[in-house]
Motif scaffolding. Structure first.
Motif, PDB file in Angstrom:
ATOM      1  N   ILE A 194       0.827  -1.207   0.000  1.00  0.00           N
ATOM      2  CA  ILE A 194       0.000   0.000   0.000  1.00  0.00           C
ATOM      3  C   ILE A 194       0.863   1.260   0.000  1.00  0.00           C
ATOM      4  CG2 ILE A 194      -1.597   1.348   1.455  1.00  0.00           C
ATOM      5  CD1 ILE A 194      -2.828  -1.401   2.278  1.00  0.00           C
ATOM      6  N   LYS A 195       1.940   1.245   0.771  1.00  0.00           N
ATOM      7  CA  LYS A 195       2.810   2.413   0.863  1.00  0.00           C
ATOM      8  C   LYS A 195       3.798   2.527  -0.296  1.00  0.00           C
ATOM      9  CE  LYS A 195       5.226   3.837   4.370  1.00  0.00           C
ATOM     10  NZ  LYS A 195       5.025   5.147   4.974  1.00  0.00           N
ATOM     11  N   GLY A 196       4.034   1.405  -0.989  1.00  0.00           N
ATOM     12  CA  GLY A 196       5.116   1.386  -1.975  1.00  0.00           C
ATOM     13  C   GLY A 196       6.449   1.457  -1.253  1.00  0.00           C
ATOM     14  N   ARG A 197       6.529   0.766  -0.107  1.00  0.00           N
ATOM     15  CA  ARG A 197       7.743   0.837   0.726  1.00  0.00           C
ATOM     16  C   ARG A 197       8.726  -0.255   0.321  1.00  0.00           C
ATOM     17  NH1 ARG A 197       8.331   2.971   6.225  1.00  0.00           N
ATOM     18  NH2 ARG A 197       9.780   1.795   7.503  1.00  0.00           N
ATOM     19  N   PRO A 198      10.029   0.084   0.169  1.00  0.00           N
ATOM     20  CA  PRO A 198      11.015  -0.940  -0.171  1.00  0.00           C
ATOM     21  C   PRO A 198      11.023  -2.038   0.899  1.00  0.00           C
ATOM     22  CG  PRO A 198      11.973   1.266  -0.281  1.00  0.00           C
ATOM     23  CD  PRO A 198      10.631   1.416   0.327  1.00  0.00           C
ATOM     24  N   VAL A 239       2.193   7.672   1.428  1.00  0.00           N
ATOM     25  CA  VAL A 239       2.892   6.985   0.340  1.00  0.00           C
ATOM     26  C   VAL A 239       4.386   7.194   0.573  1.00  0.00           C
ATOM     27  CG1 VAL A 239       3.390   7.152  -2.130  1.00  0.00           C
ATOM     28  CG2 VAL A 239       1.016   7.196  -1.328  1.00  0.00           C
ATOM     29  N   SER A 240       5.181   6.149   0.415  1.00  0.00           N
ATOM     30  CA  SER A 240       6.626   6.213   0.660  1.00  0.00           C
ATOM     31  C   SER A 240       7.245   7.434  -0.015  1.00  0.00           C
ATOM     32  CB  SER A 240       7.287   4.954   0.104  1.00  0.00           C
ATOM     33  OG  SER A 240       7.880   4.249   1.140  1.00  0.00           O
ATOM     34  N   GLY A 241       8.051   8.173   0.745  1.00  0.00           N
ATOM     35  CA  GLY A 241       8.740   9.331   0.178  1.00  0.00           C
ATOM     36  C   GLY A 241       8.053  10.654   0.458  1.00  0.00           C
ATOM     37  N   LYS A 242       6.758  10.630   0.722  1.00  0.00           N
ATOM     38  CA  LYS A 242       5.987  11.872   0.965  1.00  0.00           C
ATOM     39  C   LYS A 242       6.136  12.309   2.431  1.00  0.00           C
ATOM     40  CE  LYS A 242       4.716  12.454  -2.980  1.00  0.00           C
ATOM     41  NZ  LYS A 242       5.443  13.562  -3.562  1.00  0.00           N
ATOM     42  N   PRO A 243       5.766  13.568   2.733  1.00  0.00           N
ATOM     43  CA  PRO A 243       5.793  13.983   4.147  1.00  0.00           C
ATOM     44  C   PRO A 243       4.828  13.126   4.967  1.00  0.00           C
ATOM     45  CG  PRO A 243       5.527  15.892   2.685  1.00  0.00           C
ATOM     46  CD  PRO A 243       5.365  14.670   1.835  1.00  0.00           C
ATOM     47  N   SER A 244       5.196  12.819   6.193  1.00  0.00           N
ATOM     48  CA  SER A 244       4.338  11.985   7.039  1.00  0.00           C
ATOM     49  C   SER A 244       3.026  12.710   7.353  1.00  0.00           C
ATOM     50  CB  SER A 244       5.071  11.652   8.337  1.00  0.00           C
ATOM     51  OG  SER A 244       6.238  10.940   8.029  1.00  0.00           O
ATOM     52  N   PRO A 245       1.935  11.942   7.541  1.00  0.00           N
ATOM     53  CA  PRO A 245       0.638  12.559   7.784  1.00  0.00           C
ATOM     54  C   PRO A 245       0.445  12.921   9.253  1.00  0.00           C
ATOM     55  CG  PRO A 245       0.420  10.187   7.570  1.00  0.00           C
ATOM     56  CD  PRO A 245       1.879  10.476   7.449  1.00  0.00           C
ATOM     57  N   THR A 246      -0.012  14.131   9.510  1.00  0.00           N
ATOM     58  CA  THR A 246      -0.245  14.546  10.894  1.00  0.00           C
ATOM     59  C   THR A 246      -1.725  14.803  11.167  1.00  0.00           C
ATOM     60  OG1 THR A 246       0.343  16.808  10.291  1.00  0.00           O
ATOM     61  CG2 THR A 246       2.083  15.454  11.230  1.00  0.00           C
ATOM     62  N   ASN A 247      -2.580  14.570  10.170  1.00  0.00           N
ATOM     63  CA  ASN A 247      -4.024  14.523  10.434  1.00  0.00           C
ATOM     64  C   ASN A 247      -4.673  13.552   9.449  1.00  0.00           C
ATOM     65  OD1 ASN A 247      -4.749  15.922   8.011  1.00  0.00           O
ATOM     66  ND2 ASN A 247      -4.397  17.881   9.022  1.00  0.00           N
ATOM     67  N   LYS A 257      18.585   5.387   3.955  1.00  0.00           N
ATOM     68  CA  LYS A 257      19.114   5.579   2.602  1.00  0.00           C
ATOM     69  C   LYS A 257      18.043   6.027   1.607  1.00  0.00           C
ATOM     70  CE  LYS A 257      18.811   0.908   0.754  1.00  0.00           C
ATOM     71  NZ  LYS A 257      19.016  -0.326   1.451  1.00  0.00           N
ATOM     72  N   TYR A 258      16.791   6.048   2.018  1.00  0.00           N
ATOM     73  CA  TYR A 258      15.736   6.393   1.074  1.00  0.00           C
ATOM     74  C   TYR A 258      15.345   7.864   1.135  1.00  0.00           C
ATOM     75  CZ  TYR A 258      15.321   1.407   0.453  1.00  0.00           C
ATOM     76  OH  TYR A 258      15.599   0.105   0.161  1.00  0.00           O
ATOM     77  N   MET A 259      14.878   8.368   0.003  1.00  0.00           N
ATOM     78  CA  MET A 259      14.325   9.726  -0.110  1.00  0.00           C
ATOM     79  C   MET A 259      13.116   9.815   0.834  1.00  0.00           C
ATOM     80  SD  MET A 259      14.898  12.359  -1.994  1.00  0.00           S
ATOM     81  CE  MET A 259      14.094  13.939  -2.115  1.00  0.00           C
ATOM     82  N   HIS A 260      12.965  10.930   1.472  1.00  0.00           N
ATOM     83  CA  HIS A 260      11.970  11.026   2.526  1.00  0.00           C
ATOM     84  C   HIS A 260      11.316  12.401   2.559  1.00  0.00           C
ATOM     85  CE1 HIS A 260      12.754   7.498   5.156  1.00  0.00           C
ATOM     86  NE2 HIS A 260      11.587   7.849   5.635  1.00  0.00           N
ATOM     87  N   TYR A 261      10.121  12.438   3.090  1.00  0.00           N
ATOM     88  CA  TYR A 261       9.492  13.713   3.484  1.00  0.00           C
ATOM     89  C   TYR A 261       9.368  14.717   2.343  1.00  0.00           C
ATOM     90  CZ  TYR A 261      11.553  11.601   7.655  1.00  0.00           C
ATOM     91  OH  TYR A 261      11.965  10.727   8.607  1.00  0.00           O
ATOM     92  N   SER A 262       9.319  14.256   1.101  1.00  0.00           N
ATOM     93  CA  SER A 262       9.381  15.198  -0.011  1.00  0.00           C
ATOM     94  C   SER A 262       8.014  15.572  -0.546  1.00  0.00           C
ATOM     95  CB  SER A 262      10.187  14.593  -1.160  1.00  0.00           C
ATOM     96  OG  SER A 262      11.401  14.123  -0.668  1.00  0.00           O
TER      97      SER A 262
END
Ligand code: AMP
Ligand code: MG
Length: 350
Positions: free
Chosen positions: A60-64, A151-159, A239-244
């Motif tokens: 669901i997240k597309g997480r490695p 979704v992997s790579g996006k900013p984390s959800p706070t609501n 090592k992964y792109m994050h929070y973008s």
């Protein structure tokens, strides 16, 4: 992936409704994945002991698959079933900070499937403070593996609406407990080495951990480097792109006066190129020629709480470039700068 109807159900965080929690817990028991609030960010949870359930989180997240999950628990009895030993320093941290935003990496027991720990012999475990999360874990009867519900790579959800933006149609239920209190993820600390090592800075600062257990280190990848490029996979997430966000992020750090000048200069340059610019600033009276100006907050805690929401707000306004001011590196500032450096494509020091 099959499209499902995503139900968003409001829950009172102080006094969670029993029937709603039971419904969510039953979904977990039936091998489903649901989103729920914690005090850090929203989590995407499934039964940590079941390979098939956990595999759905990754999909669901597309997480490695080599990026392990944090296992959330509601009592110490469960902890003892998941690990082979609890060092005395880990016990001290637990006594002081649990339930709360700190995750301990310990040696895993056999009951955890490989998929939950990304194939590692260690497991990352946390007891969250949020009542909805705690009740959900208790009622499900299982430890719950839960990365952030984005979704992997996006900013984390706070609501809950951030979760819906990313995962609508992919999960059956989002428990909406309002905005999260801390706003950035938990601190991850490896307790399996002689001197504990912080693998990810977060809700509990290095300073306050050291007040409890003495000297701890930051993992070398957290110091100096703009983005992790090393080969040592101590915490595979590094090592992964994050929070973008979709917008490009430019981080500007330095003395207040230099930062103000640089931010104004960059804004004008980008505007002249036809770009839509958002400035994120800690200076309430900053005058700048941008489409959007977001005040980040007064304290480091407030800046952390608003951080991911601010990045997502810029995307909602179709911003091309976010220029964000750096914060100091002490206490929660270290975790904020860690997130900003990972989100940024360019970091400028003035
Ligand atoms: P997330 O849940 O998406 O906020 O990410 C969890 C973080 O914890 C990632 O950076 C993982 O790489 C890290 N992590 C989880 N399990 C372990 C482990 N066993 N050893 C080291 N790091 C871990
Ligand atoms: Mg995450």
């Amino acid at each position: 992936m099959k499209i499902v109807k995503t139900e968003v159900v409001r829950v009172n965080v102080k006094k969670p409704d029993n029937a709603i929690i039971l419904k969510a817990a039953n979904l977990i028991r039936n091998g489903e994945v649901i989103a729920f609030p914690t005090e850090t960010v929203y989590g995407l949870g499934a039964n940590a002991l079941d390979t098939l359930s956990v595999s759905k989180i990754y999909r669901i997240k597309g997480r490695p698959p080599d990026n392990p999950l944090i296992v959330h628990i509601a009592n110490m009895k469960t902890l003892r079933t998941l690990v082979t030993e609890i060092p005395p320093t880990a016990n001290k941290i637990i006594k002081k900070f649990w339930p709360g935003p700190i995750t301990l990496v310990l040696r895993k027991s056999k009951i955890l499937p490989k998929i939950t720990t990304g194939g590692l012999s260690t497991v990352a475990i946390r007891m969250p403070k949020n009542k909805i999360a705690l009740e959900l874990i208790k009622k499900s009867g299982y430890p719950i593996a839960a990365p952030s519900a984005n979704v992997s790579g996006k900013p984390s959800p706070t609501n809950a609406s951030h979760v819906k933006e990313d995962l609508d149609g992919k999960i059956k239920l989002i428990l909406d407990g309002g905005s999260t209190e801390i706003g950035i993820e938990s601190t991850v600390i490896d307790m399996t080495s002689n001197i504990p090592v912080i693998l990810r800075p977060g809700g509990i600062s290095k300073e306050s951990i050291e007040d409890e257990i003495g000297n701890v280190h930051y993992h070398s990848s957290l110091i100096g480097l703009r983005r992790y490029k090393g080969k040592i996979n101590k915490s595979p997430g590094m090592k992964y792109m994050h929070y973008s966000p979709n917008a490009q992020v430019i981080l500007v750090e330095g003395t207040e006066i230099n930062v103000n000048i640089k931010v104004a200069e960059l804004t004008n340059k980008l505007k002249s190129e036809g770009k839509k610019v958002c400035v994120m600033t800690t200076n309430k009276s900053l005058k700048v020629n941008a489409e959007m100006v977001q005040y980040m907050g007064k304290t480091l805690e407030a800046i952390a709480r608003n951080l991911f929401g601010n990045l997502r707000k810029a995307d909602k306004n179709s911003i091309d470039v976010i220029i964000v001011e750096g914060t100091p590196y002490n206490n929660t500032g270290f975790a904020i700068m860690n997130r900003l450096k990972k989100a940024a494509i360019t970091c400028i020091r003035v």
